[in-house]
Design a protein around this motif. Structure first.
Motif, PDB file in Angstrom:
ATOM      1  N   GLN A  12       0.839  -1.208   0.000  1.00  0.00           N
ATOM      2  CA  GLN A  12       0.000   0.000   0.000  1.00  0.00           C
ATOM      3  C   GLN A  12       0.870   1.253   0.000  1.00  0.00           C
ATOM      4  O   GLN A  12       0.578   2.216  -0.711  1.00  0.00           O
ATOM      5  CB  GLN A  12      -0.937  -0.002   1.215  1.00  0.00           C
ATOM      6  CG  GLN A  12      -1.889   1.149   1.249  1.00  0.00           C
ATOM      7  CD  GLN A  12      -2.847   1.171   0.068  1.00  0.00           C
ATOM      8  OE1 GLN A  12      -3.186   0.136  -0.491  1.00  0.00           O
ATOM      9  NE2 GLN A  12      -3.264   2.344  -0.330  1.00  0.00           N
ATOM     10  N   LYS A  13       1.947   1.248   0.761  1.00  0.00           N
ATOM     11  CA  LYS A  13       2.837   2.410   0.801  1.00  0.00           C
ATOM     12  C   LYS A  13       3.555   2.608  -0.533  1.00  0.00           C
ATOM     13  O   LYS A  13       3.707   3.731  -0.997  1.00  0.00           O
ATOM     14  CB  LYS A  13       3.831   2.273   1.952  1.00  0.00           C
ATOM     15  CG  LYS A  13       3.136   2.392   3.297  1.00  0.00           C
ATOM     16  CD  LYS A  13       4.070   2.262   4.449  1.00  0.00           C
ATOM     17  CE  LYS A  13       3.287   2.360   5.745  1.00  0.00           C
ATOM     18  NZ  LYS A  13       4.133   2.390   6.895  1.00  0.00           N
ATOM     19  N   LYS A  15       2.373   1.649  -3.387  1.00  0.00           N
ATOM     20  CA  LYS A  15       1.311   2.088  -4.291  1.00  0.00           C
ATOM     21  C   LYS A  15       1.079   3.597  -4.173  1.00  0.00           C
ATOM     22  O   LYS A  15       0.976   4.305  -5.170  1.00  0.00           O
ATOM     23  CB  LYS A  15       0.032   1.330  -3.943  1.00  0.00           C
ATOM     24  CG  LYS A  15      -0.973   1.261  -5.045  1.00  0.00           C
ATOM     25  CD  LYS A  15      -2.239   0.544  -4.624  1.00  0.00           C
ATOM     26  CE  LYS A  15      -2.045  -0.909  -4.329  1.00  0.00           C
ATOM     27  NZ  LYS A  15      -3.323  -1.631  -4.128  1.00  0.00           N
ATOM     28  N   ILE A  16       1.044   4.095  -2.945  1.00  0.00           N
ATOM     29  CA  ILE A  16       0.845   5.525  -2.706  1.00  0.00           C
ATOM     30  C   ILE A  16       1.987   6.328  -3.321  1.00  0.00           C
ATOM     31  O   ILE A  16       1.766   7.366  -3.956  1.00  0.00           O
ATOM     32  CB  ILE A  16       0.714   5.806  -1.195  1.00  0.00           C
ATOM     33  CG1 ILE A  16      -0.629   5.277  -0.692  1.00  0.00           C
ATOM     34  CG2 ILE A  16       0.852   7.296  -0.899  1.00  0.00           C
ATOM     35  CD1 ILE A  16      -0.752   5.256   0.814  1.00  0.00           C
ATOM     36  N   LYS A  17       3.209   5.844  -3.163  1.00  0.00           N
ATOM     37  CA  LYS A  17       4.354   6.565  -3.718  1.00  0.00           C
ATOM     38  C   LYS A  17       4.324   6.573  -5.241  1.00  0.00           C
ATOM     39  O   LYS A  17       4.645   7.582  -5.862  1.00  0.00           O
ATOM     40  CB  LYS A  17       5.658   5.979  -3.192  1.00  0.00           C
ATOM     41  CG  LYS A  17       5.846   6.289  -1.710  1.00  0.00           C
ATOM     42  CD  LYS A  17       7.171   5.831  -1.213  1.00  0.00           C
ATOM     43  CE  LYS A  17       7.327   6.229   0.249  1.00  0.00           C
ATOM     44  NZ  LYS A  17       8.713   6.274   0.648  1.00  0.00           N
ATOM     45  N   ARG A  20       1.787   9.114  -6.356  1.00  0.00           N
ATOM     46  CA  ARG A  20       2.300  10.485  -6.249  1.00  0.00           C
ATOM     47  C   ARG A  20       3.200  10.831  -7.427  1.00  0.00           C
ATOM     48  O   ARG A  20       3.168  11.939  -7.943  1.00  0.00           O
ATOM     49  CB  ARG A  20       3.091  10.657  -4.958  1.00  0.00           C
ATOM     50  CG  ARG A  20       2.243  10.772  -3.740  1.00  0.00           C
ATOM     51  CD  ARG A  20       3.103  11.067  -2.541  1.00  0.00           C
ATOM     52  NE  ARG A  20       2.336  10.929  -1.330  1.00  0.00           N
ATOM     53  CZ  ARG A  20       2.831  10.527  -0.181  1.00  0.00           C
ATOM     54  NH1 ARG A  20       4.109  10.224  -0.086  1.00  0.00           N
ATOM     55  NH2 ARG A  20       2.071  10.428   0.873  1.00  0.00           N
ATOM     56  N   GLN A  27      -5.737   4.249  -8.516  1.00  0.00           N
ATOM     57  CA  GLN A  27      -5.416   3.218  -7.536  1.00  0.00           C
ATOM     58  C   GLN A  27      -5.937   1.835  -7.936  1.00  0.00           C
ATOM     59  O   GLN A  27      -5.301   0.833  -7.666  1.00  0.00           O
ATOM     60  CB  GLN A  27      -5.958   3.603  -6.170  1.00  0.00           C
ATOM     61  CG  GLN A  27      -5.416   2.721  -5.064  1.00  0.00           C
ATOM     62  CD  GLN A  27      -5.494   3.351  -3.714  1.00  0.00           C
ATOM     63  OE1 GLN A  27      -5.992   4.445  -3.576  1.00  0.00           O
ATOM     64  NE2 GLN A  27      -5.018   2.664  -2.719  1.00  0.00           N
ATOM     65  N   ASN A  69       8.224  10.559   2.812  1.00  0.00           N
ATOM     66  CA  ASN A  69       7.358  11.199   1.834  1.00  0.00           C
ATOM     67  C   ASN A  69       7.990  11.236   0.447  1.00  0.00           C
ATOM     68  O   ASN A  69       7.381  11.673  -0.495  1.00  0.00           O
ATOM     69  CB  ASN A  69       7.055  12.636   2.302  1.00  0.00           C
ATOM     70  CG  ASN A  69       5.868  13.209   1.590  1.00  0.00           C
ATOM     71  OD1 ASN A  69       5.030  12.481   1.087  1.00  0.00           O
ATOM     72  ND2 ASN A  69       5.803  14.520   1.528  1.00  0.00           N
TER      73      ASN A  69
END
Length: 71
Positions: A12-13, A15-17, A20, A27, A69
């Motif tokens: 999930q992390k 995927k988020i990166k 971005r 998603q 981040n």
């Protein structure tokens, strides 16, 4: 074969990166099932028009600092 392993949390992390960095992705386009890292790499290669080396490097970089981040 992918040179990393992901858990649902780290996937999930990652995927988020990727979302971005590549804002045109949605998603739902990046599904992940534990144990199917190869499918994730292949899908990201198709979506980003990048080669395997780049995608795996980017995932490993995201895994190096999953709470950060930066990608």
């Amino acid at each position: 074969m992918a040179n990393f392993t992901l858990t649902p949390e780290t996937a999930q992390k990652v995927k988020i990166k990727f979302l971005r960095k590549y804002r045109e992705l949605v998603q739902e386009e990046i599904p992940f099932t534990p144990g199917h890292e190869e499918e994730l790499v292949t899908r990201l290669m198709e979506l980003t028009n990048r080669d395997r080396k780049y995608v795996e490097f980017t995932i490993n970089k995201a895994l190096a600092d999953p709470d950060g981040n930066r990608l």
